[in-house]
Design a protein around this motif. Structure first.
Motif, PDB file in Angstrom:
ATOM      1  N   LEU A 180       2.688  -3.006 -10.004  1.00  0.00           N
ATOM      2  CA  LEU A 180       1.866  -2.976  -8.725  1.00  0.00           C
ATOM      3  C   LEU A 180       0.624  -3.979  -8.754  1.00  0.00           C
ATOM      4  O   LEU A 180       0.488  -4.540  -7.679  1.00  0.00           O
ATOM      5  N   TRP A 181      -0.179  -3.758  -9.782  1.00  0.00           N
ATOM      6  CA  TRP A 181      -1.046  -4.761  -9.854  1.00  0.00           C
ATOM      7  C   TRP A 181      -0.636  -6.203 -10.030  1.00  0.00           C
ATOM      8  O   TRP A 181      -1.271  -6.932  -9.164  1.00  0.00           O
ATOM      9  N   TRP A 182       0.410  -6.618 -10.522  1.00  0.00           N
ATOM     10  CA  TRP A 182       0.971  -7.811 -10.473  1.00  0.00           C
ATOM     11  C   TRP A 182       1.297  -7.964  -8.849  1.00  0.00           C
ATOM     12  O   TRP A 182       0.932  -9.515  -8.654  1.00  0.00           O
ATOM     13  N   MET A 183       2.042  -7.254  -8.306  1.00  0.00           N
ATOM     14  CA  MET A 183       2.455  -7.693  -6.909  1.00  0.00           C
ATOM     15  C   MET A 183       1.259  -7.910  -6.051  1.00  0.00           C
ATOM     16  O   MET A 183       1.100  -8.690  -5.122  1.00  0.00           O
ATOM     17  N   TRP A 184       0.205  -6.907  -6.205  1.00  0.00           N
ATOM     18  CA  TRP A 184      -0.954  -6.992  -5.399  1.00  0.00           C
ATOM     19  C   TRP A 184      -1.755  -8.569  -5.622  1.00  0.00           C
ATOM     20  O   TRP A 184      -2.152  -9.061  -4.939  1.00  0.00           O
ATOM     21  N   ARG A 185      -1.665  -8.725  -6.947  1.00  0.00           N
ATOM     22  CA  ARG A 185      -2.239 -10.095  -7.147  1.00  0.00           C
ATOM     23  C   ARG A 185      -1.551 -11.267  -6.528  1.00  0.00           C
ATOM     24  O   ARG A 185      -2.301 -12.164  -6.074  1.00  0.00           O
ATOM     25  N   GLU A 186      -0.256 -11.234  -6.660  1.00  0.00           N
ATOM     26  CA  GLU A 186       0.474 -12.183  -6.093  1.00  0.00           C
ATOM     27  C   GLU A 186       0.359 -12.326  -4.522  1.00  0.00           C
ATOM     28  O   GLU A 186       0.107 -13.360  -4.155  1.00  0.00           O
ATOM     29  N   GLU A 242       0.828  -1.280  -0.049  1.00  0.00           N
ATOM     30  CA  GLU A 242      -0.012  -0.105  -0.014  1.00  0.00           C
ATOM     31  C   GLU A 242       0.925   1.263  -0.080  1.00  0.00           C
ATOM     32  O   GLU A 242       0.487   2.095  -0.775  1.00  0.00           O
ATOM     33  N   LYS A 243       1.925   1.278   0.839  1.00  0.00           N
ATOM     34  CA  LYS A 243       2.752   2.340   0.951  1.00  0.00           C
ATOM     35  C   LYS A 243       3.353   2.451  -0.332  1.00  0.00           C
ATOM     36  O   LYS A 243       3.546   3.727  -0.907  1.00  0.00           O
ATOM     37  N   THR A 244       4.038   1.463  -1.155  1.00  0.00           N
ATOM     38  CA  THR A 244       4.492   1.610  -2.272  1.00  0.00           C
ATOM     39  C   THR A 244       3.600   2.175  -3.378  1.00  0.00           C
ATOM     40  O   THR A 244       3.866   2.843  -4.329  1.00  0.00           O
ATOM     41  N   LYS A 245       2.425   1.574  -3.476  1.00  0.00           N
ATOM     42  CA  LYS A 245       1.271   2.080  -4.309  1.00  0.00           C
ATOM     43  C   LYS A 245       0.993   3.682  -4.105  1.00  0.00           C
ATOM     44  O   LYS A 245       1.154   4.178  -5.134  1.00  0.00           O
ATOM     45  N   GLN A 246       1.112   4.131  -2.950  1.00  0.00           N
ATOM     46  CA  GLN A 246       0.833   5.454  -2.741  1.00  0.00           C
ATOM     47  C   GLN A 246       2.024   6.137  -3.272  1.00  0.00           C
ATOM     48  O   GLN A 246       1.880   7.388  -3.789  1.00  0.00           O
ATOM     49  N   GLU A 247       3.255   5.883  -3.204  1.00  0.00           N
ATOM     50  CA  GLU A 247       4.629   6.534  -3.713  1.00  0.00           C
ATOM     51  C   GLU A 247       4.566   6.552  -4.965  1.00  0.00           C
ATOM     52  O   GLU A 247       5.262   7.140  -5.540  1.00  0.00           O
ATOM     53  N   CYS A 248       4.061   5.519  -5.772  1.00  0.00           N
ATOM     54  CA  CYS A 248       4.248   5.359  -7.271  1.00  0.00           C
ATOM     55  C   CYS A 248       3.254   5.736  -8.099  1.00  0.00           C
ATOM     56  O   CYS A 248       2.836   4.993  -9.117  1.00  0.00           O
ATOM     57  N   GLY A 259       4.208   2.625 -13.146  1.00  0.00           N
ATOM     58  CA  GLY A 259       4.465   1.035 -12.833  1.00  0.00           C
ATOM     59  C   GLY A 259       2.988   0.424 -12.269  1.00  0.00           C
ATOM     60  O   GLY A 259       3.141  -0.386 -11.483  1.00  0.00           O
ATOM     61  N   LYS A 260       1.717   0.939 -12.799  1.00  0.00           N
ATOM     62  CA  LYS A 260       0.700   0.310 -12.558  1.00  0.00           C
ATOM     63  C   LYS A 260       0.388  -0.841 -12.910  1.00  0.00           C
ATOM     64  O   LYS A 260      -0.038  -1.801 -11.713  1.00  0.00           O
ATOM     65  N   GLY A 261       1.208  -1.601 -13.833  1.00  0.00           N
ATOM     66  CA  GLY A 261       1.082  -2.946 -14.237  1.00  0.00           C
ATOM     67  C   GLY A 261       1.808  -3.653 -13.053  1.00  0.00           C
ATOM     68  O   GLY A 261       1.431  -4.854 -12.704  1.00  0.00           O
TER      69      GLY A 261
END
Length: 85
Positions: free
Chosen positions: A71-77, A57-63, A67-69
């Protein structure tokens, strides 16, 4: 004579029951030990998962915007890993 045989059979059965009782108690203690280890492992995995979620979540807010793809992939994992906890 028959009474002696019956008494011997009863004594043997009592002795076997005592041995079974001791074995059952040992098995119970053994399973309790592993139960506590499993509970500790579960607790640690929940904490680790919560930390990973906060970090993502922190990384998502910072970025934002970039790099949405990834972040989406990390969230999915992370969500996939959650299914196996």
């Amino acid at each position: 004579r028959k009474a002696e045989e019956q008494q011997a059979a009863a004594e043997k059965a009592r002795q076997e029951a005592d041995e079974s009782s001791v074995a059952a108690e040992d098995a119970r203690r053994h399973s309790e030990k592993f139960k506590h280890q499993a509970e500790e492992a579960l607790s640690k995995s929940v904490v680790s998962f919560q930390e990973a979620t906060r970090f993502l979540e922190k990384t998502k807010q910072e970025c934002k915007g970039a790099g949405k793809g990834k972040l989406w992939w990390m969230w999915r994992e992370l969500e996939e890993a959650k299914k196996y906890m």
